[in-house]
Every structure is written in C-alpha cells, then in structure tokens.
Motif scaffolding. Structure first.
Motif, PDB file in Angstrom:
ATOM      1  N   VAL A 252       0.106  10.860   0.193  1.00 46.27           N
ATOM      2  CA  VAL A 252       1.160  11.544   1.270  1.00 46.27           C
ATOM      3  C   VAL A 252       1.324  12.974   1.185  1.00 46.27           C
ATOM      4  N   GLN A 253       1.873  13.054  -0.130  1.00 47.38           N
ATOM      5  CA  GLN A 253       2.538  14.217  -0.605  1.00 47.38           C
ATOM      6  C   GLN A 253       1.336  15.199  -0.403  1.00 47.38           C
ATOM      7  N   LYS A 254      -0.010  15.059  -1.048  1.00 47.81           N
ATOM      8  CA  LYS A 254      -1.118  15.760  -0.964  1.00 47.81           C
ATOM      9  C   LYS A 254      -1.312  16.050   0.575  1.00 47.81           C
TER      10      LYS A 254
ATOM     11  N   PRO B 150       0.730  -1.014   0.199  1.00 52.25           N
ATOM     12  CA  PRO B 150       0.020   0.016  -0.119  1.00 52.25           C
ATOM     13  C   PRO B 150       0.986   1.256   0.045  1.00 52.25           C
ATOM     14  N   MET B 151       1.931   1.133   0.867  1.00 60.13           N
ATOM     15  CA  MET B 151       2.770   2.306   0.740  1.00 60.13           C
ATOM     16  C   MET B 151       3.577   2.772  -0.547  1.00 60.13           C
ATOM     17  N   ALA B 152       3.624   1.875  -1.418  1.00 58.88           N
ATOM     18  CA  ALA B 152       4.232   2.022  -2.676  1.00 58.88           C
ATOM     19  C   ALA B 152       3.112   2.889  -3.639  1.00 58.88           C
ATOM     20  N   PHE B 153       1.690   2.508  -3.233  1.00 61.85           N
ATOM     21  CA  PHE B 153       0.879   3.205  -4.068  1.00 61.85           C
ATOM     22  C   PHE B 153       0.441   4.624  -3.352  1.00 61.85           C
ATOM     23  N   SER B 154       0.875   4.822  -2.199  1.00 58.63           N
ATOM     24  CA  SER B 154       0.057   6.040  -1.559  1.00 58.63           C
ATOM     25  C   SER B 154       1.161   7.276  -1.611  1.00 58.63           C
TER      26      SER B 154
END
Lengths: 61, 686
Positions: free
Chosen positions: B300-302, B292-296
C-alpha cells in the motif's frame, strides 16, 4: 539394645533348663532343625518326618 | 540378603539393557535414583519384586505388559524382557534371572513364555537348584516383600488401627515366631498323630477304639477351628470396613468441600474452554477478513508513493477526459464555441491533449484505489491492535486453563478414588456392618463352646489311651515318645509366650526411637499388646494423663516407616544371634519409592536423616521436588551410588514435571523428545 537380645536368649535358656535333660536335648535338636528353614512357608511331609525321627532318635528306650 | 547388581533388559519402560550397581553396607549405604513421576520409578521397584517372586505391587497397571513396546516393535516375536539380580547372603552369592518373551501376533493375540534361573555360589562351589521359590522364600518370605520394597506414600496404612493383624503377622513371620508356632502345631498335630497310630497298631482292640475316637474328635476340631478362623477373618474384614466407614464419615465433610471446589474448577474449565473456542473463531474470522491487509502495508505504501509521484507530476487525476476531446474533434467545435477545423492550430492543440487524457474506467479505478488505500492506511493500526488483543486474550485464557487444570489435578489427588456419600448412607452402612459384627461374635462364641467341649472330651480319651498303651512294650515306647512330645510342646508354649511379649516390647522401644528421630513433636510411638501402632502424648490435666494422638497422614507415614525400620533391625539382630532358640530373622535391604511423599519439611528432614540407618542397604527413588533442600542436605552425605532416569519419547508426557537436573555441577536431562516410542534409560551420576 543388644542387651535385650542377650536377655531374651538368657531367659529362654532358663526356660529350657527347667525341663528334664532328655526333653532339653530333644528341644534343642528340634529347634536346630527348624532354624535351618527359618522362612519356609510350606510344611512338607519330609520335614514332619524329620521332626518325628528326631523324637525317635532321642527317645529310643 | 544384600543386593549387588541389577540388570534390566527391555522390562516395561526400560529399553535395551540398563544396569544399577547398589551401594554396599557401610558409611555410604544409600543408592539414590532420581526419577520424575510417570517414567518408571514403580517399574524399577517392581523389577526387584518380579525377578525374586514373579509378582508386582498392586499399583502396577497392565501387569502382563512386561516387554518394552519399542523392543517388541523392533524384534517382533523374539523380543525378550529380563531382569537379573546379583545378591549375597552370608557366605552365599546368588544370581537370579527371570525372563519373558512376547510376540505380537496381530493386535489381539499374544504369546508369553517365561522362565526363571537361579545360580548359587557357596565359596566357589556352584549349584543351580530347581526349587528356586523355596530358596528365595528361605531368604525373604514371599508374603512379606511389601515390607521391604514399597511406595512411601502408600505405607501409612500400617499405622491404622485396622492393620493390627497385618502388623502382628509381619512381626511373627519375619522374626521367626510364626515358625515356632508352626513347630508347636506340627508336633501337636502330625507328629503326635503318627505316634498314636503306632501305639494303636501295636495295641489291643480297646486301645484302637479309643484311638479312633481321638482321631474323629481331631477331625471335628480341625473343621470347627477352620470355621472359627473363618469367622475371625470375617470379623477382621468387617472391622476394616467399619474403620473405613468411620474414616469416610470424618472425611466426608472435607471431601464435600473438595467436591465443591472440584465442581467450581470444572465449571471454570468449561467456561474457559468455551471462551478459547470463541476466540479461535474470532481469530479465524479476523484472518479471513483482515489477514491480507496486515501483510499488505508495504505494498500500500509503495502504491501510494507511485500515485503521489503521478499526482506531483499532475498525471493524476486526469485533467482531460478522452470522450469529451473526441466529441469536440468530431463536432469540430470547442467548448468555447470556437471552430476546430481539422489541421488548424486549435484542432492540433486539442488533438495533442488526447495523449494526456484518461477514460472514465481508468478515472474510476484511480479514485477507488486511492480511496481504498486511504481506508487501509486508516484501518491498519486498529486492525493490528485488534489482532494483538485477540492473541493476548487467547494467551491469557490458555494460561488460566493450565492453572485450572493443575488445580483440578491437585484436588483429584487429594480426593483419591473416594466418592462422596451422604451422611445417612454412611450411617446405614455403619449400622449394617455393626449388625454383621454382632452376628459374627455370636457365631464365634457358639463355636468356641463346641471347641472347648471337644477339647475336654479329647483330653479324657487321651488319658484313657495313655493308661491302656503303657501296658505293652513297643506301644509303651511310642507312648513315651508321645509324652516327650507333649512335654516339649509345653516348653515351646512357655518360650513362645515369653518371646512374643519380649519381642513386642523390644520392637515397641525401637519403633519409638525411630519415631522420635523423625517427629520433632512431644509425642511417642508404641506397639501395643494387640499389635496396633499408636502415637501418644501426655496431657496434663491435674495428674499426668496419657492420650492417644489422632494421627495425621504424615504421622501415619513415619510411624509405619519406624515400624518397618525396627523390624529390619531386629530381624538382623535375631539372624546374628547364636542362640538356637531364637528362630527367624534375616538381613534385608529396603527399597523405597518416594519416601518423602507430600510431607512438610520438618518430617522430610527427619526421614532423610533416619533413612540411612533403616537397613544395612537402602535404595531410595525420588523426584526432583522431593530431593530439594533439607532432603538433599541430610541424605547426600550417605549416598554411595547415584542414578538418573531419563525419559525419551515423541512428545512431552502429560504428567511431566521434568526439568534439567543439576547434580554435582553436571546437568542431566530427564526429558528428551527424540524417539518414536516412549522408553526410559538409567544413567549413572558420576
């Protein structure tokens, strides 16, 4: 090498000619009959009869 | 026999109706068929053996599985496979058709119905004979088709010492010498017996008694000669076994090395499979943990941007905590000890701060989110790198697995079906075979003595029979006929002796001529008096000396091909001979699957240049790799008709080495993943 087949024929002719005339005739007739069935593997009684008939025809007296 | 047209319908891998028009004798006499391994080359060759003889070559698996599976699926019990061949021989045109229907009744029981039909057209007169096998036998002896339709990679055995009897038989049958022997045997046996029977019927009791004795001796001779023949056959089988053991002994060392290499490769394969599984588990774990982290990253930036904006506006972190302000207002006392009277400006100022205050939970959530997002941002490059590394490792392992798989397959191919035995096992087997051979030789000698005694006894009885039978009229005529037969047999013996010798010498010369064209070494080939195919070379040690060459597989293959080519050539010459004493012969096409095998370029070029001359009509089946380079250059100018076999199916076959084939500037796909069931189609190259 066509010559070799020719040579083979010639030498075979010489062998035939060493036989008495009535045997030559008999042999030619027998082999002419066999040549018709060059590859036949099965020897039918009919063919044996044919060989015998050729002998009877050629040696009739 | 010259092939004209072949129609194949639902036969083994071929679905629907396929057609091949054969190149005709002349300048462009080669029919070329491109096909990769495993899609139907052998089946195409066997379409010819099946339609003519109803037989398959030994390398065809599941020989009763004739009807194409897709056809069975679509047409159920009506599905029919058929092969139709149009060919000619001299003035005669033939159409032979063989068919079989197969219905699947459940999965266990099957029914098969088959039939064969022959039509002969002799200068416009049509006939449909019933004795089809006999007609085909007259054109090509059934037991000999293996010399005309064969797999080039498996033909090398003819050049081995153990094959001399097979070679001798082929020469005698195809060139008519066996027929001459049979004529002799029939005259001596059946025909003579019938004349003797006639004599006996027409003669007195004494003559009849002698005739009965002769018949009894003849019967014993038949039994003893059959026993003698059986022993000879056993000896041939034992010699073959001995040759195989000797070959195994010499091969054993190389086989041991192959086995060692094979075991190492297998171990490597096991290790790689374990590594692949470990990587798979690691990748799964990574996906569960960090997937999930790879796709988040974008999310996260937002979030960080929003928080940063709030921080800039000083909305976070919260400057005032709501419970503290509530306490101050409740206690009416500020933290600076000033009273906060309700409604006073100080009270209103504190009350106003409540609008900007946050509670503890919100404060904690902010702190946690901020920390998590910072952590994600820091971890992301490392996790991505880790994932890339896992994928790269997996790709590398898969590539190594493919490599090892190919190496194992190559080693298996080299090893064939041979199993490794220990040297002592082989030596024991060799000793056993040699003992059996000695026993057989002893028994053969005993039987030879008995046969000689019987022959001698028979000659005596026959002389007595002759003497007695001459006395009577009709019997005397039969006797003269018997005598004429005897004289004829004697002449045939002389002809046979002469022809056997000359034909062998002639064949030997032709074999060498063909061999020299294919092998560029300083060797020559011979058909020896015992009908063994040998390759020889001069070894100059002092006086010139001739030595046999220990033939490689490649040399065995070209020697065998040279033998077949010479046999076909001499057979055609004998057929064309007008002399009635030259029996046998015939015109035969040659159909070769993979004639180039795994030979090196030097041999390939020689074979490719020689192939069009091997027979008046030649059909060659090749794979893409065999066709490349020297073979293409040498053979292409002789090709009359050309075809490509294309595989259709649900997936790429395991053995696939198929590529797109470019012929005469046009691309031909040999592999199409476009069908639920596997099948093969034949396309004409134009």
């Amino acid at each position: 090498m066509e010559e070799t087949v020719q040579q083979l024929n010639e030498t075979t002719d010489e062998i035939i000619k060493s036989a008495p005339p009535h045997i030559q005739k008999l042999l030619r007739d027998l082999l002419r009959e066999e040549r018709r069935y060059s590859h036949m593997a099965v020897r039918e009684q009919g063919r044996i009869d044919k060989l015998r008939q050729i002998v009877e025809r050629e040696i009739s007296e | 026999m010259i092939f004209e047209r072949l129609l194949i319908k639902n036969f083994r891998p071929f679905y629907g109706e396929q057609e091949i028009l054969f190149a005709q004798p002349g300048q462009y006499n080669v029919t070329l068929i491109h096909a990769e391994n495993g899609i139907g080359k052998t089946s195409l060759l066997n379409a010819l053996t099946w339609v003519l003889f109803g037989e398959f070559s030994d390398d065809v698996e599941q020989q009763t599985d004739i009807v194409n599976h897709r056809a069975v699926r679509e047409e159920d019990d009506k599905a029919e496979a058929s092969v139709t061949l149009h060919f000619r021989n001299g003035d005669y045109k033939y159409l032979i058709r063989r068919h079989v229907t197969r219905s699947e009744q459940g999965k266990r029981s099957m029914s098969l119905n088959s039939g064969v039909y022959l039509q002969i057209d002799h200068l416009g007169e049509y006939s449909e004979p019933k004795n089809i096998d006999e007609h085909i036998q007259g054109l090509m002896p059934k037991e000999m088709w293996g010399y005309f339709f064969f797999n080039g990679e498996r033909i090398d055995h003819l050049a081995m010492e153990s094959s001399h009897k097979k070679v001798s038989e082929a020469v005698k049958v195809i060139l008519g010498l066996r027929l001459l022997e049979q004529t002799r045997s029939d005259l001596k046996g059946q025909v003579s017996k019938e004349f003797r029977d006639q004599i006996a019927r027409l003669s007195d009791a004494d003559t009849q008694k002698i005739k009965q004795e002769i018949d009894q001796i003849d019967q014993k001779l038949v039994d003893k000669r059959a026993g003698h023949q059986e022993i000879e056959d056993n000896e041939v089988a034992l010699q073959k076994r001995k040759a195989a053991i000797l070959e195994d002994l010499s091969l054993n060392e190389s086989m041991r090395l192959f086995q060692q290499e094979f075991s190492e490769r297998e171990r490597a394969q096991t290790n790689l499979n374990e590594r692949r599984e470990a990587l798979r588990l690691e990748i799964v774990a990574w996906l569960n943990r960090s997937g999930p982290m790879a796709f988040s990253e974008a999310l996260v930036q937002k979030a960080r941007k929003i928080i940063e904006e709030k921080r800039t506006r000083r909305e976070v972190p919260f400057r005032y905590r709501a419970p503290l302000l509530d306490d101050l207002l409740h206690d009416a006392l500020c933290i600076c000890d000033r009273p906060l009277e309700e409604g006073s400006p100080a009270w209103q100022a504190v009350k106003a701060l409540l609008g900007q205050a946050g509670d503890d939970a919100l404060e904690e959530a902010y702190m946690t989110a901020n920390a998590t997002m910072q952590s994600i941002t820091q971890q992301l490059p490392n996790e991505s790198n880790r994932f890339r590394q896992l994928i790269a490792d997996r790709t590398k392992v898969l590539s190594e697995l493919r490599q090892v798989g190919e190496e194992i397959s190559q080693i298996k191919h080299k090893m064939g079906d041979r199993a490794i035995e220990t040297g002592s096992d082989l030596a024991a087997r060799l000793e056993e075979v040699e003992k059996d051979l000695r026993d057989m030789a002893g028994k053969r000698a005993e039987l030879s003595t008995v046969i000689s005694a019987l022959v001698s006894c028979r000659e005596k009885r026959e002389a007595e029979f002759d003497k007695l039978s001459r006395r009577e009229g009709a019997a005397a005529l039969a006797q003269r006929r018997l005598q004429a037969v005897g004289e004829t047999i004697s002449i045939i013996d002389t002809i046979l002796e002469h022809q056997v010798r000359r034909v062998r010498e002639y064949l030997s010369h032709e074999i060498d001529t063909a061999f020299q064209r294919m092998c560029r070494k300083d060797y020559w080939a011979e058909l020896t008096e015992d009908y063994t195919l040998r390759v020889r070379k001069h070894v100059r040690v002092g006086d010139a000396e001739i030595r046999d060459v220990s033939k490689s597989t490649g040399e065995n293959q070209i020697t065998s091909l040279a033998f077949i080519g010479s046999l076909v050539k001499v057979a055609q010459e004998r057929e064309q001979s007008k002399n009635s004493f030259v029996l046998g012969g015939g015109t035969f096409p040659v159909v070769m699957d993979s004639p180039f095998g795994s030979l090196d370029n030097e041999y390939r070029q020689g074979i490719a240049e020689w192939l069009p001359t091997v027979a008046p009509q030649v059909v060659v089946l090749v794979t893409g790799s065999q066709w490349q380079g020297v073979v293409d250059e040498a053979l292409a100018p002789k090709v009359g008709n050309e075809y490509v076999m294309a595989y259709h199916g649900p997936k790429v076959p395991k053995v696939s080495n198929m590529t797109r084939l470019i012929l005469h500037g046009k691309e031909y796909e040999q592999l199409r993943v476009d069908a639920e069931y596997e099948y093969t189609r034949i396309e004409e190259v134009k």
